[in-house]
Design a protein around this motif. Structure first.
Motif, PDB file in Angstrom:
ATOM      1  N   THR A 162       0.884  -1.365   0.110  1.00  9.08           N
ATOM      2  CA  THR A 162       0.174   0.275  -0.059  1.00  9.08           C
ATOM      3  C   THR A 162       0.894   1.293   0.044  1.00  9.08           C
ATOM      4  N   PHE A 163       2.298   1.017   0.587  1.00  8.68           N
ATOM      5  CA  PHE A 163       2.690   2.307   0.810  1.00  8.68           C
ATOM      6  C   PHE A 163       4.070   1.659  -0.437  1.00  8.68           C
ATOM      7  N   THR A 164       4.214   1.200  -0.667  1.00  4.60           N
ATOM      8  CA  THR A 164       5.186   1.284  -1.168  1.00  4.60           C
ATOM      9  C   THR A 164       4.812   1.578  -3.466  1.00  4.60           C
ATOM     10  N   ILE A 165       4.158   0.916  -3.620  1.00  9.26           N
ATOM     11  CA  ILE A 165       3.553   0.412  -5.056  1.00  9.26           C
ATOM     12  C   ILE A 165       2.942   1.977  -5.613  1.00  9.26           C
ATOM     13  N   PRO A 166       2.778   2.828  -4.823  1.00  8.30           N
ATOM     14  CA  PRO A 166       2.075   4.509  -5.026  1.00  8.30           C
ATOM     15  C   PRO A 166       3.011   5.601  -5.435  1.00  8.30           C
ATOM     16  N   LYS A 167       4.652   4.959  -4.668  1.00  8.49           N
ATOM     17  CA  LYS A 167       5.811   5.641  -5.020  1.00  8.49           C
ATOM     18  C   LYS A 167       6.696   5.180  -6.171  1.00  8.49           C
ATOM     19  N   VAL A 168       6.668   3.238  -6.213  1.00  2.95           N
ATOM     20  CA  VAL A 168       7.232   3.110  -7.360  1.00  2.95           C
ATOM     21  C   VAL A 168       6.759   4.355  -8.440  1.00  2.95           C
ATOM     22  N   LEU A 169       5.778   3.691  -8.463  1.00  2.00           N
ATOM     23  CA  LEU A 169       4.521   4.624 -10.213  1.00  2.00           C
ATOM     24  C   LEU A 169       4.860   5.929 -10.216  1.00  2.00           C
ATOM     25  N   SER A 170       4.663   6.644  -9.210  1.00  2.00           N
ATOM     26  CA  SER A 170       4.794   7.950  -9.191  1.00  2.00           C
ATOM     27  C   SER A 170       6.065   8.083  -9.849  1.00  2.00           C
ATOM     28  N   SER A 171       7.430   7.559  -9.235  1.00  2.00           N
ATOM     29  CA  SER A 171       8.540   7.580  -9.578  1.00  2.00           C
ATOM     30  C   SER A 171       8.954   7.373 -11.096  1.00  2.00           C
ATOM     31  N   THR A 172       8.415   6.008 -11.745  1.00  2.00           N
ATOM     32  CA  THR A 172       8.732   5.822 -12.847  1.00  2.00           C
ATOM     33  C   THR A 172       7.518   6.666 -13.718  1.00  2.00           C
ATOM     34  N   GLN A 173       7.243   6.888 -13.557  1.00  2.00           N
ATOM     35  CA  GLN A 173       6.579   8.424 -14.440  1.00  2.00           C
ATOM     36  C   GLN A 173       6.752   9.982 -13.822  1.00  2.00           C
ATOM     37  N   ASN A 174       8.191  10.350 -12.800  1.00  3.89           N
ATOM     38  CA  ASN A 174       8.370  11.491 -13.175  1.00  3.89           C
ATOM     39  C   ASN A 174       9.372  10.784 -13.876  1.00  3.89           C
ATOM     40  N   SER A 175       9.967  10.151 -14.035  1.00  2.00           N
ATOM     41  CA  SER A 175      11.339   9.634 -14.567  1.00  2.00           C
ATOM     42  C   SER A 175      11.319   9.939 -16.259  1.00  2.00           C
ATOM     43  N   ALA A 176      10.336   9.192 -16.569  1.00  2.00           N
ATOM     44  CA  ALA A 176       9.420   9.320 -18.116  1.00  2.00           C
ATOM     45  C   ALA A 176       9.186  11.146 -18.569  1.00  2.00           C
ATOM     46  N   ASN A 177       8.269  11.713 -17.007  1.00  2.00           N
ATOM     47  CA  ASN A 177       8.567  12.716 -17.780  1.00  2.00           C
ATOM     48  C   ASN A 177      10.086  13.475 -17.945  1.00  2.00           C
ATOM     49  N   VAL A 178      11.095  13.364 -17.365  1.00  2.00           N
ATOM     50  CA  VAL A 178      11.861  14.641 -17.008  1.00  2.00           C
ATOM     51  C   VAL A 178      12.703  13.761 -18.189  1.00  2.00           C
ATOM     52  N   ALA A 179      12.369  12.972 -18.466  1.00  2.00           N
ATOM     53  CA  ALA A 179      12.829  12.485 -20.147  1.00  2.00           C
ATOM     54  C   ALA A 179      12.349  13.294 -21.201  1.00  2.00           C
ATOM     55  N   LYS A 180      10.921  13.604 -21.350  1.00  2.00           N
ATOM     56  CA  LYS A 180      10.355  13.284 -22.452  1.00  2.00           C
ATOM     57  C   LYS A 180      10.811  15.375 -22.274  1.00  2.00           C
ATOM     58  N   VAL A 181      11.154  16.018 -21.364  1.00  2.00           N
ATOM     59  CA  VAL A 181      11.280  17.662 -20.769  1.00  2.00           C
ATOM     60  C   VAL A 181      12.409  17.367 -21.380  1.00  2.00           C
ATOM     61  N   LYS A 182      13.302  16.506 -21.286  1.00  2.00           N
ATOM     62  CA  LYS A 182      14.595  16.536 -21.948  1.00  2.00           C
ATOM     63  C   LYS A 182      14.834  16.892 -23.225  1.00  2.00           C
ATOM     64  N   GLU A 183      13.726  16.416 -23.644  1.00  2.00           N
ATOM     65  CA  GLU A 183      13.707  15.331 -25.083  1.00  2.00           C
ATOM     66  C   GLU A 183      13.457  16.898 -26.061  1.00  2.00           C
ATOM     67  N   ALA A 184      12.614  17.594 -24.992  1.00  2.00           N
ATOM     68  CA  ALA A 184      11.660  18.928 -26.039  1.00  2.00           C
ATOM     69  C   ALA A 184      12.889  19.851 -25.673  1.00  2.00           C
ATOM     70  N   ALA A 185      13.442  20.767 -24.238  1.00  2.00           N
ATOM     71  CA  ALA A 185      14.621  20.946 -25.080  1.00  2.00           C
ATOM     72  C   ALA A 185      15.930  20.945 -26.185  1.00  2.00           C
ATOM     73  N   ALA A 186      16.604  19.178 -25.975  1.00  2.00           N
ATOM     74  CA  ALA A 186      17.668  18.869 -27.117  1.00  2.00           C
ATOM     75  C   ALA A 186      16.643  19.032 -28.200  1.00  2.00           C
ATOM     76  N   THR A 187      15.451  18.942 -28.659  1.00  2.00           N
ATOM     77  CA  THR A 187      14.463  19.678 -29.753  1.00  2.00           C
ATOM     78  C   THR A 187      14.726  21.025 -29.401  1.00  2.00           C
ATOM     79  N   LEU A 188      14.391  21.806 -28.944  1.00  2.00           N
ATOM     80  CA  LEU A 188      14.418  23.681 -29.379  1.00  2.00           C
ATOM     81  C   LEU A 188      16.591  23.319 -29.353  1.00  2.00           C
ATOM     82  N   ALA A 189      16.958  22.825 -28.582  1.00  2.00           N
ATOM     83  CA  ALA A 189      18.788  23.427 -29.516  1.00  2.00           C
ATOM     84  C   ALA A 189      18.948  23.037 -30.327  1.00  2.00           C
ATOM     85  N   ALA A 190      18.417  21.833 -30.866  1.00  2.00           N
ATOM     86  CA  ALA A 190      18.481  21.491 -32.405  1.00  2.00           C
ATOM     87  C   ALA A 190      17.973  22.745 -33.566  1.00  2.00           C
TER      88      ALA A 190
END
Length: 199
Positions: free
Chosen positions: A32-60
């Motif tokens: 109950t306490f672990t699964i939401p944190k794991v899911l949130s961490s996974t989603q946050n990691s995916a979002n960080v990757a998307k923002v970095k990809e957008a930054a690379a797109t803008l820089a290019a």
């Protein structure tokens, strides 16, 4: 006379029903306490990757525009848009999520949005120009890694990015001191990013 030997009862293996139920209850509590944190961490990691990809797109896009001679002190987003790899241009009033320290933003003719293939939306401050060629002159963008509008201020889902005239791109928390923008005032010390985002 026959003597009767008393045989020991063979040892029993396994758990009682009560022990199993207690173990399952403990595992359920941990999950109950672990699964939401794991899911949130996974989603946050995916979002960080998307923002970095957008930054690379803008820089290019910026580098290509600069190579083509399209960048000067008066350049704005319209000088970058031909070089961006995006799926759709949105000026229909679609909302993107809140930005740290600000509110939600609408995609319109003043603040047009580019939708990328990975689902990220980039909102541009169209009237904003570099305004000079110094290392503190910049354009700014709001990058929302999740499509659509969540309608809440927490968690913040958009990151404010800055692109400097020399091609350096970063988020607001790492902006150069004394950088200015019409979206949010001065940058530099005291600026911040959403808590889920990190370089």
């Amino acid at each position: 006379m026959h003597s009767t030997l008393k045989r020991d009862k063979p040892p029993s293996f396994g758990f009682t029903l009560a022990e199993l139920l207690i173990s399952l209850a403990i595992l359920g509590l941990i999950a109950t306490f672990t699964i939401p944190k794991v899911l949130s961490s996974t989603q946050n990691s995916a979002n960080v990757a998307k923002v970095k990809e957008a930054a690379a797109t803008l820089a290019a896009a910026y580098q290509q525009a600069k190579l083509d001679g399209s960048i000067n002190s008066n350049s704005d987003v319209s000088d970058l848009s031909p070089y961006l790899n995006y799926l759709a241009w949105d000026t229909s009033g679609t909302l993107i999520d809140h930005v740290q320290g600000s509110t939600s933003q609408a995609c319109n003719t003043t603040y047009p949005c580019a939708k990328l293939a990975n689902g990220t939306t980039i909102l541009f401050n169209a009237p904003s120009q570099f305004g000079g060629t110094a290392t503190t002159n910049m354009l700014n963008f709001f990058v929302d890694p999740e499509p659509g509008y969540s309608g809440t201020t927490n968690p913040v889902r958009a990151v404010q990015m800055v692109l400097y005239y020399d091609g350096f791109i970063t988020s607001r928390a790492f902006a150069r001191p004394n950088s200015y923008t019409s979206l949010g005032g001065p940058y530099g010390p005291g600026s911040f990013d959403p808590p889920w985002f990190s370089w």
